[in-house]
Write an enzyme that holds these catalytic residues in place. Structure first.
Site, PDB file in Angstrom:
ATOM      1  N   GLY A 128       0.884  -1.055  -0.037  1.00  0.00           N
ATOM      2  CA  GLY A 128      -0.055  -0.102   0.053  1.00  0.00           C
ATOM      3  C   GLY A 128       0.957   1.287   0.055  1.00  0.00           C
ATOM      4  O   GLY A 128       0.257   2.278  -0.478  1.00  0.00           O
ATOM      5  N   ARG A 129       1.999   1.072   0.313  1.00  0.00           N
ATOM      6  CA  ARG A 129       2.942   2.281   0.242  1.00  0.00           C
ATOM      7  C   ARG A 129       4.600   1.761   0.068  1.00  0.00           C
ATOM      8  O   ARG A 129       5.367   2.798   0.148  1.00  0.00           O
ATOM      9  CB  ARG A 129       3.013   3.051   1.696  1.00  0.00           C
ATOM     10  CG  ARG A 129       3.284   2.287   2.831  1.00  0.00           C
ATOM     11  CD  ARG A 129       2.957   2.959   4.202  1.00  0.00           C
ATOM     12  NE  ARG A 129       2.883   1.952   5.460  1.00  0.00           N
ATOM     13  CZ  ARG A 129       3.474   2.595   6.467  1.00  0.00           C
ATOM     14  NH1 ARG A 129       3.516   3.863   6.649  1.00  0.00           N
ATOM     15  NH2 ARG A 129       3.348   1.623   7.563  1.00  0.00           N
ATOM     16  N   LYS A 145       9.978   2.566   0.877  1.00  0.00           N
ATOM     17  CA  LYS A 145       8.445   2.536   1.712  1.00  0.00           C
ATOM     18  C   LYS A 145       8.218   3.935   2.036  1.00  0.00           C
ATOM     19  O   LYS A 145       8.930   4.710   2.691  1.00  0.00           O
ATOM     20  CB  LYS A 145       8.850   1.659   3.230  1.00  0.00           C
ATOM     21  CG  LYS A 145       7.563   1.733   3.955  1.00  0.00           C
ATOM     22  CD  LYS A 145       7.855   0.566   5.182  1.00  0.00           C
ATOM     23  CE  LYS A 145       6.804   0.558   6.141  1.00  0.00           C
ATOM     24  NZ  LYS A 145       6.951  -0.429   7.202  1.00  0.00           N
ATOM     25  N   ASP A 157      -2.642   6.675   2.736  1.00  0.00           N
ATOM     26  CA  ASP A 157      -2.254   7.652   1.809  1.00  0.00           C
ATOM     27  C   ASP A 157      -0.830   7.261   1.155  1.00  0.00           C
ATOM     28  O   ASP A 157      -0.398   8.188   0.499  1.00  0.00           O
ATOM     29  CB  ASP A 157      -2.019   8.996   2.680  1.00  0.00           C
ATOM     30  CG  ASP A 157      -1.000   8.710   3.965  1.00  0.00           C
ATOM     31  OD1 ASP A 157      -0.577   7.635   3.937  1.00  0.00           O
ATOM     32  OD2 ASP A 157      -0.999   9.739   4.665  1.00  0.00           O
ATOM     33  N   GLY A 158      -0.407   6.110   1.240  1.00  0.00           N
ATOM     34  CA  GLY A 158       0.627   5.497   0.624  1.00  0.00           C
ATOM     35  C   GLY A 158       2.078   6.279   1.328  1.00  0.00           C
ATOM     36  O   GLY A 158       3.139   6.021   0.731  1.00  0.00           O
ATOM     37  N   ASP A 285       0.836 -11.152   6.713  1.00  0.00           N
ATOM     38  CA  ASP A 285       1.275 -10.341   5.682  1.00  0.00           C
ATOM     39  C   ASP A 285       2.741  -9.786   6.140  1.00  0.00           C
ATOM     40  O   ASP A 285       3.291  -9.189   5.238  1.00  0.00           O
ATOM     41  CB  ASP A 285       0.253  -9.174   5.142  1.00  0.00           C
ATOM     42  CG  ASP A 285      -0.036  -8.371   6.539  1.00  0.00           C
ATOM     43  OD1 ASP A 285      -0.785  -8.999   7.199  1.00  0.00           O
ATOM     44  OD2 ASP A 285       0.353  -7.154   6.437  1.00  0.00           O
TER      45      ASP A 285
END
Ligand code: AMP
Ligand code: MG
Length: 522
Positions: A128-129, A145, A157-158, A285
């Protein structure tokens, strides 16, 4: 330019073009035209993961942030990568890592994975980021990252904030310094672009490095969707690159893969327990297929020894408490076994592979605790006696909430029991610690004192990344003083060395340290 996406504040930065104000600290080094060319770092990029095909990821470019600055840099990781150290002083690399410039030969991507979070199936997650830039010819993948939004950002928001990025940078290198398998961190760069968390903070990007960032969740993703062809492609990729012996040793390479991951994970978690490291978010994860410690979030090195310590303020049920970590890794490995079952094809084989974790973990922990106690591998000791010595000291440490790192370091300096005053001073119940010290001295009777001392001093670190040290480095960094990040990096790279003059960093935590609350928010 500020806009909003799904209610989240996002800052869109226009890439510099000819004639635009160049984003640089030293105008003599870089021109606006330079930014239009890809930056050639002299590394050979293979992009092996990218070659798996787009079932596994989405190509995504980093989103730029304004006015970047260096926060921390590891020359040791640059050497591992084969990156000449001068790049870590260059504006060009700084701008490339913050997303202002493409690194020649890379194919940035966000990979897709799923996972179990806090014991529940969470469905699709994904990078996601974090963006994978690619892998280099020397076998290392490089990720950014906090590099911006991806199709897997969900409501996020990444971005990553300064505080969590400094913690990840320092802890990656601290774990490596302790000899614990981990992703590494080349550097952390920052920008004053605001990022909203509980309060407004600022952005940072960690450049992290590992032979692979594949997680248990990558396998779960394809298995839960019955995408067995992709599952096999992924497993073959991991075996070919990282576990080639799995094809040689057995007729079932996927059962062999599961067993190999169990063995590596057993060793990793044994090291965590021995050194007093609490990961904090052991979701599937966040579990590396290589048994590396990855995804540093609300981790903590224990101060006072509390077996039930929960370092993640968001973990209200205590699922990831310190003393539950071995059982949780086993639970996570059983999720991996379930995911690999379509490839293994035989439940009995899968269970047999999974069960190797238990003996491997016990053996690894025993070996690590022996070293902590100064008992070399060749020295014979009754296992009942060893177990009682280990259980005895852990229960005393827990009962009196003794500082875990300081106890082991003082014991290491106790000259085989001849000079134990500093150890005794840590305990109120002197009779209990004296009795234990006598038992310990008896176990060490056959070991030359110097040999025991050397073993203990290179096993029991003087310096660990305690929460309050990280917090002090973060506070200074917020005021643009990055010197403490550099000092801590130096100490933590060789945590068993004495580092004369830096004893304050090996001292008990201050009272305010117990008030530090670290949650999943990062
Ligand atoms: P973590 O708990 O940090 O391992 O994150 C769990 C999932 O949420 C992963 O898929 C992350 O990529 C994603 N994630 C965490 N923070 C953010 C963020 N600020 N923006 C986008 N995705 C995020
Ligand atoms: Mg994660």
């Amino acid at each position: 330019m500020k806009t909003t996406l799904n209610g989240t504040a996002v800052f869109l930065i226009t890439l510099p073009t000819m004639g635009a104000e160049p984003l640089r600290d030293n105008p003599s080094m870089t021109t606006a035209t330079d930014f239009q060319r890809d930056l050639d770092l002299g590394l050979t990029w293979l992009n092996t993961f990218s070659n798996l095909g787009e079932d596994f990821y989405t190509p995504v470019s980093p989103q730029a942030l304004p006015q970047p600055y260096w926060i921390g840099r590891s020359e040791a990781v640059a050497r591992e990568l084969g990156l000449p150290a001068h790049w870590l002083a260059s504006d060009e690399l700084l701008h490339a890592l913050i997303g202002n410039r493409v690194i020649a030969g890379t194919r940035p991507l966000a990979s897709v994975y799923s996972g179990h979070q806090f014991g529940q199936w969470a469905g699709q997650l994904g990078d996601g980021r974090a963006l994978l830039l690619g892998d280099t010819a020397n076998g290392l993948e490089v990720q950014l990252k906090g590099a911006g939004l991806t199709p897997y950002s969900r409501m996020g928001d990444g971005r990553a904030v300064l505080r969590s990025s400094i913690r990840e940078f320092l802890c990656s290198e601290a774990m490596h310094g302790l000899g614990i398998a981990t992703s590494r961190a080349l550097c952390v760069v920052g920008s004053d672009a605001p990022v909203r968390r509980e309060t407004m903070e600022t952005a940072a990007v960690v450049t992290r490095v590992a032979p692979s960032f594949v997680r248990f969740g990558h396998f779960e993703h394809f298995s839960y969707r019955d995408q067995h062809a992709q599952l096999k492609t992924l497993a073959d990729h991991v075996i070919d690159r990282h576990y080639p012996h799995c094809r040689l040793d057995t007729g079932n390479p996927y059962a062999a893969l599961l067993q190999a991951v169990c063995l590596r994970s057993a060793d990793m978690v044994a090291q965590w327990q021995a050194v007093g490291f609490c990961h904090g978010v052991m979701n599937t994860d966040n579990m590396s297929i290589l048994g590396l410690t990855i995804d540093y979030g609300p981790f903590q090195f224990l101060d006072a020894f509390d077996p039930g310590h929960v370092c993640n303020h968001s973990d209200t049920a205590g699922r990831y408490a310190f003393n539950r970590q071995p059982a949780i890794i086993y639970w996570n490995l059983s999720c991996l076994a379930q995911a690999l079952l379509p490839l293994i094809g035989d439940q009995t084989l899968a269970i047999a592979a999974l069960e190797t974790f238990k003996t491997a973990f016990s053996a690894a922990l025993e070996q690590k605790m022996r070293s902590k106690l100064g008992i070399p591998a060749h020295c014979e000791i009754e296992s009942v006696q060893l177990r009682s010595l280990i259980e005895g000291i852990l229960s005393l440490l827990a009962h009196e909430r003794v500082d875990y790192t300081i106890f082991w370091r003082r014991l290491s300096h106790s000259d085989g029991g001849r000079n134990s005053e500093a150890v005794r001073d840590l305990f109120l119940d002197r009779a209990a610690i004296d009795a234990w010290l006598r038992d310990h001295a008896q176990c060490l009777a056959a070991v030359p004192t110097q040999q025991a001392t050397e073993l203990m001093l290179r096993t029991n670190p003087k310096f660990v990344l305690r929460n309050h040290l990280g917090e002090q480095a973060i506070r200074a960094a917020k005021a643009k003083d990055f010197s403490l990040v550099a000092t801590l990096l130096t100490l933590l790279e060789s945590p068993c060395d004495e580092h004369p003059g830096f004893d304050a960093y090996a001292d008990f935590p201050p009272d305010w340290a117990s008030g530090i609350e670290i949650s999943c928010s990062s």
